[in-house]
Every structure is written in C-alpha cells, then in structure tokens.
Design an enzyme around this catalytic site. Sequence first.
Site, PDB file in Angstrom:
ATOM      1  N   THR A 229       1.733   5.070  -8.428  1.00  0.00           N
ATOM      2  CA  THR A 229       1.835   4.603  -6.938  1.00  0.00           C
ATOM      3  C   THR A 229       1.110   5.684  -5.955  1.00  0.00           C
ATOM      4  O   THR A 229       1.287   6.880  -6.130  1.00  0.00           O
ATOM      5  CB  THR A 229       3.468   4.414  -6.830  1.00  0.00           C
ATOM      6  OG1 THR A 229       3.488   4.066  -5.259  1.00  0.00           O
ATOM      7  CG2 THR A 229       4.086   5.581  -7.032  1.00  0.00           C
ATOM      8  N   SER A 264      11.078   8.514  -1.807  1.00  0.00           N
ATOM      9  CA  SER A 264      12.245   7.652  -2.497  1.00  0.00           C
ATOM     10  C   SER A 264      12.481   8.093  -3.704  1.00  0.00           C
ATOM     11  O   SER A 264      11.637   8.828  -4.489  1.00  0.00           O
ATOM     12  CB  SER A 264      11.996   6.331  -2.391  1.00  0.00           C
ATOM     13  OG  SER A 264      11.154   5.928  -3.481  1.00  0.00           O
ATOM     14  N   TYR A 266      12.726   6.499  -6.339  1.00  0.00           N
ATOM     15  CA  TYR A 266      11.785   5.780  -7.108  1.00  0.00           C
ATOM     16  C   TYR A 266      10.464   6.579  -7.012  1.00  0.00           C
ATOM     17  O   TYR A 266       9.743   6.674  -8.152  1.00  0.00           O
ATOM     18  CB  TYR A 266      11.283   4.323  -6.530  1.00  0.00           C
ATOM     19  CG  TYR A 266      10.177   3.749  -7.012  1.00  0.00           C
ATOM     20  CD1 TYR A 266       9.577   3.589  -8.392  1.00  0.00           C
ATOM     21  CD2 TYR A 266       9.092   3.409  -5.912  1.00  0.00           C
ATOM     22  CE1 TYR A 266       8.440   2.911  -8.660  1.00  0.00           C
ATOM     23  CE2 TYR A 266       7.747   3.157  -6.320  1.00  0.00           C
ATOM     24  CZ  TYR A 266       7.379   2.807  -7.663  1.00  0.00           C
ATOM     25  OH  TYR A 266       6.144   2.166  -7.840  1.00  0.00           O
ATOM     26  N   HIS A 267       9.798   6.809  -6.069  1.00  0.00           N
ATOM     27  CA  HIS A 267       8.398   7.519  -5.927  1.00  0.00           C
ATOM     28  C   HIS A 267       8.733   8.964  -6.555  1.00  0.00           C
ATOM     29  O   HIS A 267       7.748   9.109  -7.220  1.00  0.00           O
ATOM     30  CB  HIS A 267       8.220   7.791  -4.631  1.00  0.00           C
ATOM     31  CG  HIS A 267       7.689   6.501  -3.662  1.00  0.00           C
ATOM     32  ND1 HIS A 267       8.480   5.792  -2.989  1.00  0.00           N
ATOM     33  CD2 HIS A 267       6.568   5.746  -4.090  1.00  0.00           C
ATOM     34  CE1 HIS A 267       7.941   4.780  -2.567  1.00  0.00           C
ATOM     35  NE2 HIS A 267       6.829   4.629  -3.034  1.00  0.00           N
ATOM     36  N   LYS A 270       8.048   8.458 -10.125  1.00  0.00           N
ATOM     37  CA  LYS A 270       6.658   8.472 -10.748  1.00  0.00           C
ATOM     38  C   LYS A 270       6.112   9.835 -10.447  1.00  0.00           C
ATOM     39  O   LYS A 270       5.106  10.208 -11.459  1.00  0.00           O
ATOM     40  CB  LYS A 270       6.031   7.571  -9.749  1.00  0.00           C
ATOM     41  CG  LYS A 270       6.377   6.057  -9.622  1.00  0.00           C
ATOM     42  CD  LYS A 270       5.863   5.411 -10.911  1.00  0.00           C
ATOM     43  CE  LYS A 270       5.965   3.996 -10.898  1.00  0.00           C
ATOM     44  NZ  LYS A 270       5.307   3.242 -12.137  1.00  0.00           N
ATOM     45  N   ALA A 323       4.765  -6.050   1.495  1.00  0.00           N
ATOM     46  CA  ALA A 323       4.814  -6.482   2.977  1.00  0.00           C
ATOM     47  C   ALA A 323       4.065  -7.721   3.203  1.00  0.00           C
ATOM     48  O   ALA A 323       4.481  -8.568   4.115  1.00  0.00           O
ATOM     49  CB  ALA A 323       4.153  -5.268   3.762  1.00  0.00           C
ATOM     50  N   THR A 338       9.074  -9.027  10.300  1.00  0.00           N
ATOM     51  CA  THR A 338       9.914  -8.028  10.355  1.00  0.00           C
ATOM     52  C   THR A 338       8.876  -6.790  10.191  1.00  0.00           C
ATOM     53  O   THR A 338       8.992  -6.429   9.327  1.00  0.00           O
ATOM     54  CB  THR A 338      10.993  -8.148   9.380  1.00  0.00           C
ATOM     55  OG1 THR A 338      10.525  -8.157   7.976  1.00  0.00           O
ATOM     56  CG2 THR A 338      12.136  -9.021   9.748  1.00  0.00           C
TER      57      THR A 338
END
Length: 478
Positions: A229, A264, A266-267, A270, A323, A338
Amino acid sequence: MKMAHLITNCIFSASPAVKTFSGSPGYCCNVGQLQNSKSSNLSLKSSFKRQKKSYVTCASAAVQGQTQTPLTGSQEVSGHSSSKPKKVMVIGGDGYCGWATALHLSNKGYEVAIVDNLVRRLFDHQLGLDSLTPITSIQNRVRRWKSLTGKTIQLFIGDICDFDFLSEAFKSFEPDAAVHFGEQRSAPYSMIDRSRAVYTQHNNVIGTLNVLFAIKEYSEECHLVKLGTMGEYGTPNIDIEEGFITITHNGRTDTLPYPKQASSFYHLSKVHDSHNIAFTCKAWGIRATDLNQGVVYGVRTDETAMHEELSNRFDYDGVFGTALNRFCVQAAVGHPLTVYGKGGQTRGYLDIRDTVQCVELAIANPAKPGEFRVFNQFTEQFSVNDLAKLVTAAGAKLGLDVQTKSVPNPRVEAEEHYYNAKHTKLIELGLEPHLLSDSLLDSLLNFAVQYKDRVDTAQIMPSVSWKKMGAKPRTVSV
C-alpha cells in the site's frame, strides 16, 4: 476465548458442493461465538486443540477438469510453452481486488487457483455491513465462470495462517506465481478495537510469513506478487520514490529502503510485510514484487461484467469503502459527501481495471531470484476535495443535487500536506492507464443509482475513531 484469538483460528467449512479431502471440517465463526460464556470458550478451545490436522478444499467436479487454454501474449513474454499455461495462485481471491484479478488472469489464459478463508464475508456479518452489489458464494462464482468461459478456477478454502493448510495448497497446485491479496485490508477496521488491531497484525504478518516459507519449501522458483500500500510511506515533505531512496549522509552515499510512516495498525502490518519479504529475498533468494497500491475505485472489469453472478463487491461504508466509491453512493442517495476535516488529504488513485492490469504485468515480467523490487501502483493523484468537486460536477449532469459537508476527521493524519509520489516502473512495463474521466464518473454514479435501494444510510458516516479506539470488541447483535 478472546475475539482476536477466535477469529485467527477460524477455518471455514466448505459447502456441500465442495469436497474436503484432508482432515476434518473447520469451524465457522459468528458474532455469538465472539461473546460466549467462559464454559463455551473452554469447549471451543478444546475443539481447536483437537483439530490439529489441516485441510484443503477443492472445487467440485462441476468446475474441474478443464482443458488448458492456449497461451496469450502475457504468458509468451514469460517464456512458457503453449502446452503449459503459467499457474497463478491468487491468495484472497474472493475479495474486491482478488476476485477481479483471478477472473482477469483466467481470461488471459493463466491457470488460476483461489486461496481464501472467506473471512471478509464474516466481517460484514459482524459489523452489520453489506456490499452495494449482491454477491453470490465463491462456489457459485467459479461455477458460473466455468459455464460462461469453459475455464476452471480451482478453490482452496482455508486460512493461510495455518501452515499445514497452505503447504497442502502449494504442493497440490505448484504455482509459478503467487499473488497475495490475503490480508485484512482496511485501516479503519484495524482501529476499531484491540482485538481487530491484534487480528490485523497477526493475520497479515503471520500469513505473509507463511507464504514466504511455503515458497521456500515447496516452490522455490515461485514469484511472489505482494499487494502492499502507498500508505506505508505516509505523507513526507519530500518526493516519494518507488521503494528505495539514495541519500548522502556525512559524506557517504547509499541506496536504502524509503522511510516508512504508517498511519494505522493496518498500514504498520504492511510495513512489517515489506521488511520480511525483503529479508527473505536476500537470505533465501526468493523473487518478489511489492506493489504499493493506491486507493482503488470502480467495480466492473470486462470479466465481472459478463454475468450478475460474477459481480464484484462494492463497499460504501465508513470501514471498508474507499473515498471515490463512497462519494458516488452518497451522491446517488442524496447524502452530503463526507469530507474528513479540511479535505486536503492527497493520495494516489487507480481504476480496478488497472489493478488487474498491473498484477498481470508483474507476473509476465517477474523479478529475478533474490530480487525485491517495489512498484508504486497508482495512476493519478487527487485530494479528497478534488474528488468531491469531480463527483459534484458529474452528479449535476445527471440531475443530482450533490452537496458536500466537512465532518470531524476520525483519523490522525495531516489534512494539508505536500504529496508527490513517483510511479514510472509499471508504465515502463506497458501499463495503459484508465484515467478518471467524466464518462467513468457517470458510469460509477449510474451504477450507484441502480443499486441505491440497497444502501443502508446508517453505514455512511464514519464510526471508527483513531483516538477513541478501545479494548472491548465491538460487534452488532444478532
């Protein structure tokens, strides 16, 4: 039994149409199991201890026995003869990017196998989410693909964190390339609570380590194509290179891995993956390509559009929705777009049709033994405000009154920053990008309008806060 431990040990049993040929059936998790009493937990622990032997499931006879198809140009590039199509294992092939990739590669003449534990579907059940598009079971998906094209996709249903299962899959299929999508891929999901953070790190890091060991033990020539990512890099105040940077310090110069500033759990998983892969390339001579992918949008590829049972999932919620996809659904149902905070957050984006194209290019042009290479996989850069303006203009052409509102940013990130990432290596290999155009936005919006009756507006607003994440598991009641 704590939630993270239970999810980690879940292996999903096959449907009646799928044959299990090694070991006993696995256990299927549900929300109730995650909140069981102490006695039930002890019982489950005992069950997991008894289940020592792993198992592999393959597709039923209805989707087996396909005669190999002639090679396409992509396989001729890699030097395979016409009598032996290149074999590609798509780990996480039931997911958003994985499913589209598996079909694309099969359509191009590769022999494809999907490895998946189907846990992504469990996440929806736990959190009360659903895809905008109806998606059928993985077994029905591959049967439909077989009936339409005559091409077989093998299925191995199980958890790559179970090395016995993964070993059996590798020994059975003998892949020339392994495309690894098999990770928990949502930053918000990893920030919900402690159990999801632990699950994300365990699933992603241990799963990838298992894949590396499986390649070393059973398929040394296998080329690992790992989906990383762009989020590994963060938002530095210098240009982002492709994986490596040459620096001079105190009069000495070296080329080093580009600094990582993950945002995060998650990141961070990675980042750990990238380090483990780079090390094993050096130590064991593994060949690997790390595709640092930007934010993916879109839903249809040539293959998924062939039949409704081949439809890909389309996430629009605040946990898994990306997004642009979220903005198109919000516009379709009349919900204000948003924008988080100031909206200056800038990232690389790409069409899902380019995701599958990039993976194919990496497979057709493999890394050398011992080489760890990094490609930044995106085609354009947009800020959140840029996307909101594009969707507003496209919606107006369709008669939609699209409004935008700023909402408190649930993330911890810079909302205005410099961002210039290099992305030339895939272009040099022949990537022909599908750039975001008015016609594509029209198509996405029309698609969202078509399925707007399936939208649960309660899932649109962000519900996960980086600063307020807790220790207690959060699930919906069932």
